[in-house]
Design an enzyme around this catalytic site. Structure first.
Site, PDB file in Angstrom:
ATOM      1  N   ASP A  15       0.913  -1.132  -0.052  1.00  0.00           N
ATOM      2  CA  ASP A  15       0.101   0.084   0.001  1.00  0.00           C
ATOM      3  C   ASP A  15       0.865   1.143  -0.044  1.00  0.00           C
ATOM      4  O   ASP A  15       1.690   1.509   1.051  1.00  0.00           O
ATOM      5  CB  ASP A  15      -0.863  -0.051   1.249  1.00  0.00           C
ATOM      6  CG  ASP A  15      -2.168  -0.829   1.113  1.00  0.00           C
ATOM      7  OD1 ASP A  15      -2.420  -1.266   0.056  1.00  0.00           O
ATOM      8  OD2 ASP A  15      -2.718  -1.574   2.276  1.00  0.00           O
ATOM      9  N   LEU A  29      -0.745  17.738  -9.324  1.00  0.00           N
ATOM     10  CA  LEU A  29      -0.692  17.834  -7.811  1.00  0.00           C
ATOM     11  C   LEU A  29       0.619  17.414  -6.977  1.00  0.00           C
ATOM     12  O   LEU A  29       1.226  16.315  -7.585  1.00  0.00           O
ATOM     13  CB  LEU A  29      -1.715  16.855  -7.401  1.00  0.00           C
ATOM     14  CG  LEU A  29      -3.251  17.042  -7.989  1.00  0.00           C
ATOM     15  CD1 LEU A  29      -4.094  15.768  -7.720  1.00  0.00           C
ATOM     16  CD2 LEU A  29      -3.829  18.219  -7.391  1.00  0.00           C
ATOM     17  N   SER A 225     -19.803  -8.827  11.745  1.00  0.00           N
ATOM     18  CA  SER A 225     -19.597  -7.595  12.029  1.00  0.00           C
ATOM     19  C   SER A 225     -20.641  -6.637  11.487  1.00  0.00           C
ATOM     20  O   SER A 225     -21.251  -6.562  10.435  1.00  0.00           O
ATOM     21  CB  SER A 225     -18.054  -7.412  10.961  1.00  0.00           C
ATOM     22  OG  SER A 225     -17.824  -5.989  11.016  1.00  0.00           O
ATOM     23  N   GLY A 227     -20.279  -3.063  11.945  1.00  0.00           N
ATOM     24  CA  GLY A 227     -19.921  -1.748  12.151  1.00  0.00           C
ATOM     25  C   GLY A 227     -19.981  -0.998  13.569  1.00  0.00           C
ATOM     26  O   GLY A 227     -19.802  -1.412  14.522  1.00  0.00           O
ATOM     27  N   ASP A 257      -9.377  -6.240   9.245  1.00  0.00           N
ATOM     28  CA  ASP A 257      -8.340  -7.105   9.547  1.00  0.00           C
ATOM     29  C   ASP A 257      -7.944  -7.199  10.920  1.00  0.00           C
ATOM     30  O   ASP A 257      -7.413  -7.857  11.488  1.00  0.00           O
ATOM     31  CB  ASP A 257      -7.201  -6.770   8.435  1.00  0.00           C
ATOM     32  CG  ASP A 257      -7.445  -6.933   7.141  1.00  0.00           C
ATOM     33  OD1 ASP A 257      -8.212  -7.899   6.836  1.00  0.00           O
ATOM     34  OD2 ASP A 257      -7.033  -6.235   6.271  1.00  0.00           O
TER      35      ASP A 257
END
Length: 313
Positions: A15, A29, A225, A227, A257
């Site tokens: 990442d 940018l 899950s 949230g 994760d």
């Protein structure tokens, strides 16, 4: 003595993240210096386990220049890496935060095709593990070239070695994996709805849907899950809704994760399903307190876990 843990990541990534003010089209940018982090479901679980003091190994495919970078990043984080060298270049993801709005843009790149020779290499490497781990976590997406049926083969190897399997993926891969039967699975409500073939599942139907999967032998424990609403812990004998602590959310990246890492850390120590679910919620919530692509801070997770243990069920 803790149970040994192995994570498997078939579609890992590096990442690459940066930030810039005011993202606009056709404008040059000037981004900040990029940050590189190892990624992919199982790899993130391994990173989380290291933070929780759980020794584990991360088995993943690694190819080309990006694969070497991934290996070095894991070494920096003290993750025991078991790379399987494949012909395809390891993929990268690109994340940019617009500092003017604090909005995050995530560009996920596809993995390259994993060949039949590579798949044979993966299977042989797992079969030769000695001693075989007590817990195997299979997490993340599948790259091109790997069909969902490949997960069934991995699960069969693990179960034949008396191993507890934890699965965290989605879509057809998840449904196919559950056909073999696993120890623990962490779907969200949408995924549970698809697996149980119950459209428009609401909170009241979660227990019914999860129990139907457990009764069919697809999983022993299901943690749904939800949230900010927390999670449902469902076993053959119990169904418990656990609230999520209120925290200031900066980013939801890595929360899923982190939740798996929290649960597996307790499983490795021989804890109860309730302790496992609480630690999962604590780590997942703690991850949302950090900006960008970071996971959780152990001190945040432990503090939230203590808060959860004081809450009445």
């Amino acid at each position: 003595m803790s149970n040994t843990v192995l994570t498997i990541t078939l579609n890992p990534t590096v990442d690459k993240s940066s930030s810039v003010a005011n993202i606009k089209p056709e404008k040059k940018l000037r981004c900040e210096t990029p940050k590189y982090e190892p990624g992919g479901g199982g790899i993130n679980v391994s990173r989380g386990l290291v933070r929780l003091g759980i020794t584990n190994s991360a088995l993943f495919t690694s190819g080309g220049r990006t694969g070497k970078l991934l290996e070095s990043l894991l070494e920096e984080e003290k993750v025991t890496a078991l790379p399987i060298v494949v012909s395809a270049e390891t993929r990268e993801n690109f994340i940019v935060v617009d500092t003017a709005s604090n909005e995050q843009y995530r560009f996920g790149m596809p993995g390259q095709i994993v060949t039949n020779d590579d798949k044979i290499k993966i299977i042989e490497r797992i079969k030769k593990l000695s001693p075989f781990p007590d817990i195997v976590v299979i997490s993340g997406s599948l790259p091109p070239g790997i069909a969902p049926e490949f997960l069934k083969e991995l699960i069969q190897i693990a179960i034949s070695n008396n191993c507890k399997v934890v699965i965290d993926t989605s879509g057809e891969a998840l449904s196919t994996a559950l056909d073999e039967g696993v120890y623990l699975v962490k779907p969200n409500i949408g995924e549970l709805s698809r697996m149980a073939n119950i459209p428009h599942l609401d909170n009241d139907d979660v227990e019914k849907a999860a129990k139907s999967l457990i009764n069919k032998g697809k999983a022993e424990i299901i943690v749904v899950s939800m949230g900010p609403q927390g999670a449902y812990l469902i076993t053959k004998d119990n169904s418990i809704h656990l609230p999520a602590p209120s925290v200031k959310k900066l980013s939801t990246v890595g929360a899923g994760d982190s939740m798996v890492a929290g649960m597996v850390s307790v499983l490795a120590k021989g804890g109860t399903p309730l302790e496992m679910a609480r630690m999962g919620i604590a780590c997942g919530s703690a991850a949302t307190m950090n900006p960008g692509t970071g996971l959780f801070k152990p001190e945040d997770a432990n503090r939230l876990y203590k808060w959860l243990t004081k809450r009445p069920l």
